[in-house]
Design a protein around this motif. Structure first.
Motif, short mmCIF file in Angstrom:
data_model
loop_
_atom_site.label_atom_id
_atom_site.label_comp_id
_atom_site.label_asym_id
_atom_site.label_seq_id
_atom_site.Cartn_x
_atom_site.Cartn_y
_atom_site.Cartn_z
N THR A 97 6.96 75.91 -21.62
CA THR A 97 7.60 74.79 -22.31
C THR A 97 6.77 74.35 -23.51
OG1 THR A 97 6.45 73.18 -20.93
CG2 THR A 97 8.57 74.01 -20.13
N PRO A 98 7.35 73.58 -24.42
CA PRO A 98 6.57 73.02 -25.52
C PRO A 98 5.36 72.22 -25.05
CG PRO A 98 8.90 72.76 -25.98
CD PRO A 98 8.80 73.28 -24.57
N ASP A 99 5.51 71.50 -23.93
CA ASP A 99 4.40 70.74 -23.37
C ASP A 99 3.29 71.66 -22.89
OD1 ASP A 99 3.45 68.02 -22.00
OD2 ASP A 99 3.24 69.63 -20.53
N PHE A 100 3.66 72.75 -22.21
CA PHE A 100 2.67 73.71 -21.72
C PHE A 100 1.91 74.34 -22.88
CE2 PHE A 100 1.46 78.09 -20.70
CZ PHE A 100 0.63 77.88 -19.60
N VAL A 101 2.63 74.74 -23.91
CA VAL A 101 1.99 75.37 -25.08
C VAL A 101 0.97 74.41 -25.70
CG1 VAL A 101 2.39 76.16 -27.45
CG2 VAL A 101 3.92 76.90 -25.61
N LEU A 102 1.38 73.18 -25.94
CA LEU A 102 0.51 72.23 -26.61
C LEU A 102 -0.70 71.87 -25.75
CD1 LEU A 102 0.24 70.70 -29.24
CD2 LEU A 102 1.60 68.85 -28.28
N THR A 103 -0.46 71.63 -24.47
CA THR A 103 -1.56 71.27 -23.56
C THR A 103 -2.57 72.40 -23.44
OG1 THR A 103 -0.07 69.86 -22.29
CG2 THR A 103 -2.14 70.48 -21.25
N THR A 104 -2.09 73.62 -23.28
CA THR A 104 -2.97 74.77 -23.08
C THR A 104 -3.81 75.05 -24.32
OG1 THR A 104 -1.38 75.73 -21.54
CG2 THR A 104 -3.03 77.21 -22.46
N MET A 105 -3.18 75.10 -25.47
CA MET A 105 -3.91 75.47 -26.68
C MET A 105 -4.88 74.37 -27.12
SD MET A 105 -1.06 77.68 -28.80
CE MET A 105 -2.23 78.13 -30.08
N LEU A 106 -4.48 73.13 -26.99
CA LEU A 106 -5.38 72.05 -27.40
C LEU A 106 -6.54 71.88 -26.42
CD1 LEU A 106 -3.05 69.26 -28.84
CD2 LEU A 106 -4.18 71.16 -30.01
N SER A 107 -6.29 72.11 -25.13
CA SER A 107 -7.39 71.99 -24.18
C SER A 107 -8.40 73.12 -24.36
CB SER A 107 -6.86 71.95 -22.74
OG SER A 107 -6.06 73.08 -22.45
N ALA A 108 -7.94 74.33 -24.67
CA ALA A 108 -8.87 75.42 -24.95
C ALA A 108 -9.72 75.11 -26.18
CB ALA A 108 -8.10 76.72 -25.16
N ASN A 109 -9.08 74.56 -27.20
CA ASN A 109 -9.79 74.17 -28.41
C ASN A 109 -10.84 73.11 -28.10
OD1 ASN A 109 -10.08 73.82 -31.42
ND2 ASN A 109 -9.26 71.81 -30.94
N LEU A 110 -10.48 72.11 -27.28
CA LEU A 110 -11.40 71.03 -26.96
C LEU A 110 -12.58 71.53 -26.14
CD1 LEU A 110 -12.09 68.01 -26.93
CD2 LEU A 110 -10.68 67.80 -24.87
N VAL A 111 -12.35 72.40 -25.18
CA VAL A 111 -13.44 72.96 -24.38
C VAL A 111 -14.43 73.68 -25.28
CG1 VAL A 111 -14.01 74.71 -22.64
CG2 VAL A 111 -12.13 73.12 -22.24
N GLY A 112 -13.92 74.44 -26.24
CA GLY A 112 -14.80 75.14 -27.18
C GLY A 112 -15.62 74.19 -28.02
N LEU A 113 -15.01 73.11 -28.48
CA LEU A 113 -15.74 72.13 -29.29
C LEU A 113 -16.79 71.40 -28.47
CD1 LEU A 113 -12.77 70.61 -31.35
CD2 LEU A 113 -14.51 72.21 -32.17
#
Length: 439
Positions: free
Chosen positions: A335-351
């Motif tokens: 879903t759009p929610d899954f896409v946004l949550t997954t990609m932004l959380s991966a980005n945040l973990v990296g930062l």
């Protein structure tokens, strides 16, 4: 009779101030016909604000001249990455950066018209902001979160007062997210790989991109898109690879780069000696890998309905872990929610586990935090989302950074990661049954 009932009916109606409050809350929470106008009004307000910033606040030179010096050498025929240098040092970005800034080089009169460059970056900022708002709306984020998307002082500075290449990388990241939300998998993959070709910071999102494409397109489809992204990187790098392959790879994707303590926003509280220790870098790398593995195993693979332990053996043999019918069912869960949550959380973990974050890296963070906090906190919890966002904004606007500001910056990122992990613990565990048909 009507006259008799009118006073009684009026007495039963809520007071004016109660109705006014209800109206405001309904609009802010997305329950009113006027709610969709809130993002539009905020976008227009930010357009005016951005113009005022360019008009009133002096431009600060950091990397623009160096970018143009490097592009000048490229335009004049240099293709050896090890020989392309500027005032701030060698060229250390992949080929898409070179092509993107070559376009700006010609548009701005060989880089001389800085005001026009600022105006172009203002357009880039507004288009990116529009994409971010569209992504939020697709994920059903209520309007009361949207003001946080336009209030960042540091984010405006990164785009229109500094002209960093991170701005283009962020644009293509959000274009990829929006494309994936619209199920335009090839377009999203192309957008992501071009952004990665501008700056390797987007590697932080790669695990999430892999998870999204695997669920959405199946094993063979994900492999095809991975090969498409690799082909783009190869094609854009050909002129440089043909001249000096090792030189291009070493400079464009340099993983052993030494970071300057004086510019760091995070980890300053540890002191320079600890900051530079190799053991500290390895610890951060290990924590990054472990946290990604935890999210991947317990959160990002849930649409598949199977554990990694059951799926990895099939992948290692070059086979799909799901049947074609299962892949179709799993794809519907992206879903759009899954896409946004997954990609932004991966980005945040990296930062969070990055060895050093400079101020321009806020471009990757500023538009992520509001969504992740809203997504994971109970009921959106604006009472916590706004204070945490304000603390983060303060930390990233302290220059030079201090032990206090670095502690705050890291604390907000760590809190957001924890909130997202525990706040999404029940996602995908329950499947809604279709309503029974009436007899």
């Amino acid at each position: 009779m009507e006259a008799t009932n009118s006073p009684a009916r009026a007495a039963r109606e809520p007071a004016v101030h109660v109705r006014a409050l209800t109206f405001v809350v309904d609009v802010a929470c997305g329950r009113h016909a006027l709610s969709p106008l809130i993002p539009v009004a905020l976008w227009l307000a930010d357009a005016v604000l951005t113009c005022l910033i360019i008009w009133k606040i002096p431009y600060t030179e950091i990397d623009w001249v160096a970018y143009m010096e490097q592009i000048t050498q490229f335009v004049h025929g240099e293709r050896d990455y090890t020989k392309i240098k500027g005032g701030t040092g060698p060229l250390v970005y992949p080929a898409a950066h070179v092509y993107t800034y070559t376009g700006l080089y010609y548009l701005t009169g060989e880089g001389e018209n800085v005001l026009l460059a600022q105006q172009l970056f203002a357009v880039l900022y507004m288009v990116t902001l529009g994409l971010v708002m569209l992504c939020y709306w697709k994920a059903k984020v209520p309007p009361y979160i949207f003001p946080l998307l336009i209030l960042s002082k540091r984010l405006h500075s990164v785009f229109v007062l500094r002209c960093f290449n991170d701005c283009f990388a962020v644009f293509f990241l959000w274009l990829a997210i929006y494309s994936f939300q619209r199920r335009l998998w090839a377009l999203g993959s192309m957008a992501y790989t071009w952004g990665l070709g501008i700056k390797m910071s987007l590697l932080l999102v790669l695990p999430a991109v892999g998870a999204v494409l695997l669920h959405a397109c199946g094993f063979s489809g994900a492999l095809s898109l991975a090969w498409l992204m690799a082909q783009v990187q190869i094609v854009i790098a050909l002129p440089f690879i043909a001249t000096n392959t090792n030189g291009y790879l070493a400079r464009a994707f340099e993983l052993s780069r030494q970071f300057q303590f004086e510019w760091t926003v995070n980890w300053r509280m540890l002191g320079e000696a600890t900051f530079r220790r190799r053991e500290w870098a390895l610890l951060l790398l290990g924590l990054h890998a472990a946290t990604l593995a935890l999210f991947l195993a317990t959160r990002w693979m849930r649409p598949a309905g199977k554990t990694l332990r059951r799926m990895v053996p099939a992948w290692l043999r070059g086979r799909a872990a799901l049947t074609p019918d299962e892949e179709i069912r799993v794809s519907r869960r992206v879903t759009p929610d899954f896409v946004l949550t997954t990609m932004l959380s991966a980005n945040l973990v990296g930062l969070l586990f990055a060895r050093s974050l400079h101020y321009q890296f806020y471009a990757y963070l500023a538009w992520s935090t509001p969504f992740l906090l809203w997504r994971a906190l109970p009921g959106g919890a604006a009472v916590l989302t706004y204070p945490l966002w304000l603390l983060q904004e303060w930390a990233w606007n302290v220059f030079p950074s201090t032990s206090e500001s670095s502690t705050a910056a890291v604390a907000v990122m760590a809190t957001t990661v924890l909130v997202v992990y525990f706040g999404t613990r029940n996602d995908g565990l329950t499947i809604k049954k279709p309503a029974a048909k009436k007899q």
